[in-house]
Design an enzyme around this catalytic site. Sequence first.
Site, PDB file in Angstrom:
ATOM      1  N   CYS A   1       0.702  -0.957   0.131  1.00 44.92           N
ATOM      2  CA  CYS A   1      -0.306  -0.259  -0.013  1.00 44.92           C
ATOM      3  C   CYS A   1       0.746   0.919   0.004  1.00 44.92           C
ATOM      4  O   CYS A   1       1.361   1.872   0.625  1.00 44.92           O
ATOM      5  CB  CYS A   1      -0.904   0.091   1.119  1.00 44.92           C
ATOM      6  SG  CYS A   1      -1.775   1.836   1.662  1.00 44.92           S
TER       7      CYS A   1
ATOM      8  N   CYS B   1      -0.452   3.929   2.303  1.00 51.76           N
ATOM      9  CA  CYS B   1      -0.197   3.665   3.737  1.00 51.76           C
ATOM     10  C   CYS B   1       1.366   4.260   3.878  1.00 51.76           C
ATOM     11  O   CYS B   1       1.559   4.644   5.640  1.00 51.76           O
ATOM     12  CB  CYS B   1      -1.011   2.755   3.770  1.00 51.76           C
ATOM     13  SG  CYS B   1      -2.408   1.046   3.495  1.00 51.76           S
ATOM     14  N   ASP B   2       2.479   3.841   3.096  1.00 53.85           N
ATOM     15  CA  ASP B   2       3.610   2.876   3.496  1.00 53.85           C
ATOM     16  C   ASP B   2       4.532   4.498   2.750  1.00 53.85           C
ATOM     17  O   ASP B   2       5.528   3.811   3.288  1.00 53.85           O
ATOM     18  CB  ASP B   2       3.884   2.095   3.678  1.00 53.85           C
ATOM     19  CG  ASP B   2       3.430   1.028   4.296  1.00 53.85           C
ATOM     20  OD1 ASP B   2       2.602   1.104   5.729  1.00 53.85           O
ATOM     21  OD2 ASP B   2       3.181  -0.067   4.315  1.00 53.85           O
TER      22      ASP B   2
END
Length: 311
Positions: free
Chosen positions: A135, A138-139
């Site tokens: 992701c 997200c990261d």
Amino acid sequence: MVSTECDLAVIGGGPAGSSAALYGARAGLKTVIFEPGLPGGQIAQTDIVDNYPGLPDISGFELGSALYQHALDAGVDQVQHFVDALHRKPDGSFLLNIGSDEVSARAIVCALGAKARKAGFTGEDTFTGRGVSYCATCDGMFYRGKLVYVIGGGKAACDEALFLSRIASRVIMLVRRDQFRAPKGIVNKIQATANIDVRFNTLVDSLAGDALPTTIVLKNVLTQQLTEERHNPGSFGVFVFTGFDPVAGLVNEYVDRADDGGVITKEDMSTKTPGLFCAGDMRVKPLRQVVTAVSDGAIAATSAYNYLALI
Ligand SMILES: Cc1cc2nc3c(=O)[nH]c(=O)nc-3n(C[C@H](O)[C@H](O)[C@H](O)COP(=O)(O)OP(=O)(O)OC[C@H]3O[C@@H](n4cnc5c(N)ncnc54)[C@H](O)[C@@H]3O)c2cc1C
């Protein structure tokens, strides 16, 4: 627990489930939606969604949240918990196990979505969350100014590579085939982005290191040649975007599944089990997108309403 009995239980709070819950509540069904994570499902992970009709510039998080909130505003009850098991009772209604609680429902719309497929290289599991991610939204921020490898050549991989190119110093795309499988417009953007390099016919063979990865071994699928690239710990990441597998274990005994694992439904989203409808990415379909998921959800809830009206 909000209620132990309802007309319609919607399992999954992504676009398909949110839409089904909205249509269920608006049809007058006592509707409960079950979602253990952040509302919005997969789309909440992505940055900008630019292909949802009528909303050309909305973030995935905003779109996912808005779909879910719309259902709650229509009177849907929510249970922020995973549904552990689903049973069909002799009278044709359903029992859901939620931790130590139970909920009865007269009909079910299951919208469990899909989850990221692993790339399958040595070290992938070991370094997931410590250098391997699925992701970018997200990261991605962990790799500001660093090097990232992006595995995959489809639309999602291209979208995420473009997103990461605005954060990372350099993006290396590893594409197993000799070409992308993405719309031409996105491929053009990839080719025009100075800090994205593309290596076709290439996959990751292994990732190694101690606490964090330090060595990535790439394989040319045509020549089988292995190339080792070494980096300092914490200086690079690997993002995997190689596709998604339908999530359908919860209903396995009540549905038929196709070779790709997707649930087989009729056009009205019904399955082989009366009262059980499936919608969204978990089912067999030619296009897994938000626009088709919300459509499925609306049809599934309407079919559930029609089913309940007849029994
Ligand atoms: C990185 C990325 C970018 C994308 N970009 C786009 C885009 O630009 N445009 C577009 O149209 N689509 C895009 N998609 C695809 C889109 O997000 C999906 O097609 C859509 O979210 C499918 O909706 P769904 O409701 O079927 O499933 P999901 O969104 O997967 O939602 C399923 C939900 O079910 C829940 N769930 C699963 N099991 C249980 C259980 N047992 N009990 C309770 N809840 C459960 C999960 O927590 C999840 O929230 C993207 C996807 C990703 C991953």
